[in-house]
Design a protein around this motif. Sequence first.
Motif, PDB file in Angstrom:
ATOM      1  N   UNK A   1       0.836  -1.194   0.000  1.00 47.70           N
ATOM      2  CA  UNK A   1       0.000   0.000   0.000  1.00 47.70           C
ATOM      3  C   UNK A   1       0.870   1.243   0.000  1.00 47.70           C
ATOM      4  N   UNK A   2       0.450   2.258  -0.746  1.00 42.15           N
ATOM      5  CA  UNK A   2       1.231   3.493  -0.849  1.00 42.15           C
ATOM      6  C   UNK A   2       0.322   4.700  -0.606  1.00 42.15           C
ATOM      7  N   UNK A   3       0.801   5.620   0.255  1.00 40.50           N
ATOM      8  CA  UNK A   3       0.089   6.868   0.523  1.00 40.50           C
ATOM      9  C   UNK A   3       1.025   8.025   0.204  1.00 40.50           C
ATOM     10  N   UNK A   4       0.562   8.966  -0.611  1.00 41.31           N
ATOM     11  CA  UNK A   4       1.362  10.138  -0.972  1.00 41.31           C
ATOM     12  C   UNK A   4       0.576  11.389  -0.569  1.00 41.31           C
ATOM     13  N   UNK A   5       1.090  12.102   0.424  1.00 40.63           N
ATOM     14  CA  UNK A   5       0.432  13.296   0.956  1.00 40.63           C
ATOM     15  C   UNK A   5       1.292  14.516   0.651  1.00 40.63           C
ATOM     16  N   UNK A   6       0.785  15.412  -0.190  1.00 39.65           N
ATOM     17  CA  UNK A   6       1.563  16.581  -0.622  1.00 39.65           C
ATOM     18  C   UNK A   6       1.561  17.729   0.380  1.00 39.65           C
ATOM     19  N   UNK A   7       0.985  17.530   1.557  1.00 35.42           N
ATOM     20  CA  UNK A   7       1.088  18.529   2.609  1.00 35.42           C
ATOM     21  C   UNK A   7       0.041  19.623   2.545  1.00 35.42           C
ATOM     22  N   UNK A   8       0.303  20.686   3.309  1.00 41.96           N
ATOM     23  CA  UNK A   8      -0.659  21.772   3.478  1.00 41.96           C
ATOM     24  C   UNK A   8      -0.289  22.979   2.609  1.00 41.96           C
ATOM     25  N   UNK A   9      -1.267  23.816   2.266  1.00 38.22           N
ATOM     26  CA  UNK A   9      -0.988  24.989   1.419  1.00 38.22           C
ATOM     27  C   UNK A   9       0.051  25.937   2.010  1.00 38.22           C
ATOM     28  N   UNK A  10       0.154  25.987   3.350  1.00 33.04           N
ATOM     29  CA  UNK A  10       1.089  26.923   3.986  1.00 33.04           C
ATOM     30  C   UNK A  10       2.538  26.653   3.605  1.00 33.04           C
ATOM     31  N   UNK A  11       2.863  25.408   3.247  1.00 34.70           N
ATOM     32  CA  UNK A  11       4.242  25.093   2.874  1.00 34.70           C
ATOM     33  C   UNK A  11       4.354  24.773   1.385  1.00 34.70           C
ATOM     34  N   UNK A  12       3.327  25.117   0.633  1.00 34.29           N
ATOM     35  CA  UNK A  12       3.325  24.808  -0.794  1.00 34.29           C
ATOM     36  C   UNK A  12       4.423  25.564  -1.523  1.00 34.29           C
ATOM     37  N   UNK A  13       4.924  24.930  -2.571  1.00 33.14           N
ATOM     38  CA  UNK A  13       5.910  25.592  -3.416  1.00 33.14           C
ATOM     39  C   UNK A  13       5.268  26.830  -4.028  1.00 33.14           C
ATOM     40  N   UNK A  14       6.076  27.849  -4.284  1.00 31.46           N
ATOM     41  CA  UNK A  14       5.572  29.119  -4.801  1.00 31.46           C
ATOM     42  C   UNK A  14       4.694  28.945  -6.041  1.00 31.46           C
ATOM     43  N   UNK A  15       3.482  29.475  -5.962  1.00 36.73           N
ATOM     44  CA  UNK A  15       2.580  29.439  -7.101  1.00 36.73           C
ATOM     45  C   UNK A  15       1.917  28.099  -7.342  1.00 36.73           C
ATOM     46  N   UNK A  16       2.085  27.157  -6.419  1.00 39.07           N
ATOM     47  CA  UNK A  16       1.507  25.837  -6.608  1.00 39.07           C
ATOM     48  C   UNK A  16       0.522  25.492  -5.487  1.00 39.07           C
ATOM     49  N   UNK A  17      -0.389  24.613  -5.797  1.00 37.14           N
ATOM     50  CA  UNK A  17      -1.367  24.133  -4.836  1.00 37.14           C
ATOM     51  C   UNK A  17      -1.128  22.642  -4.612  1.00 37.14           C
ATOM     52  N   UNK A  18      -1.010  22.207  -3.360  1.00 35.72           N
ATOM     53  CA  UNK A  18      -0.772  20.781  -3.126  1.00 35.72           C
ATOM     54  C   UNK A  18      -1.906  19.928  -3.699  1.00 35.72           C
ATOM     55  N   UNK A  19      -1.578  18.901  -4.467  1.00 33.66           N
ATOM     56  CA  UNK A  19      -2.625  18.013  -4.982  1.00 33.66           C
ATOM     57  C   UNK A  19      -3.224  17.175  -3.855  1.00 33.66           C
ATOM     58  N   UNK A  20      -4.383  16.577  -4.087  1.00 33.94           N
ATOM     59  CA  UNK A  20      -5.014  15.737  -3.055  1.00 33.94           C
ATOM     60  C   UNK A  20      -4.142  14.542  -2.686  1.00 33.94           C
ATOM     61  N   UNK A  21      -4.422  13.975  -1.533  1.00 35.38           N
ATOM     62  CA  UNK A  21      -3.704  12.779  -1.096  1.00 35.38           C
ATOM     63  C   UNK A  21      -3.980  11.638  -2.075  1.00 35.38           C
ATOM     64  N   UNK A  22      -2.905  10.944  -2.455  1.00 32.83           N
ATOM     65  CA  UNK A  22      -3.017   9.803  -3.357  1.00 32.83           C
ATOM     66  C   UNK A  22      -2.824   8.515  -2.569  1.00 32.83           C
ATOM     67  N   UNK A  23      -3.702   7.561  -2.749  1.00 30.04           N
ATOM     68  CA  UNK A  23      -3.549   6.242  -2.125  1.00 30.04           C
ATOM     69  C   UNK A  23      -3.702   5.186  -3.210  1.00 30.04           C
TER      70      UNK A  23
END
Length: 202
Positions: free
Chosen positions: A123-145
């Motif tokens: 099983x694999x979970x990929x969590x791109x984190x919260x908007x507060x630490x997002x890379x400049x100009x980017x929005x974290x995508x939803x969690x992938x499972x």
Amino acid sequence: MRSRWIRRLSSAAIVLSLTLPAAAVSATQANEPTTSSPRPASTSATATASVYVYWSYWTQPSAGTWALSAAGAGTQTPVDGSVIGWRYGVGSIDGINQPPRSGDTFDRLCASTPAATGKKRVGVVVDSGIPAVAASGQQPPPITTACASVPSASNALQVTGAITAERTTPEGMVCGLGGYPASGCGSQVSATVATPCSGGAT
């Protein structure tokens, strides 16, 4: 007689004070006790402290419970029936843990993926984190499972690559997963925004 001795002592004190080096006078003044209150320590360092956010690699030692891996994903080989996870954040710092924000277990992630000879299911979970630490100009995508069905000898990096695109350094450090972030490899942000909660996952 007594008045003459007083005049002589006064004269000697004056001469002595005139012959003392200025540095000696300053040192004496510096060592004098003071009754003023000490100045509060500056909090500017704390207020402006920065931390690195990056892709941290996690495992599940028990169902639904995350632990930051002591081994790199390229050197760890997950076993069949295990779950691995990724989180874009500070990892674990000063008592703040930021594991993947999904408690999905192997049974839930791989329920519909049949076992196959010569392969393992992870099983694999990929969590791109919260908007507060997002890379400049980017929005974290939803969690992938997902459930990866891969050759039994696959390491965690290969397992992850089976379910999402990876961007790594030549040394194998993960810089991006699923196209996030689009460039760079880790970045600095304010500790205040990176760790909005004290303790637990954010």
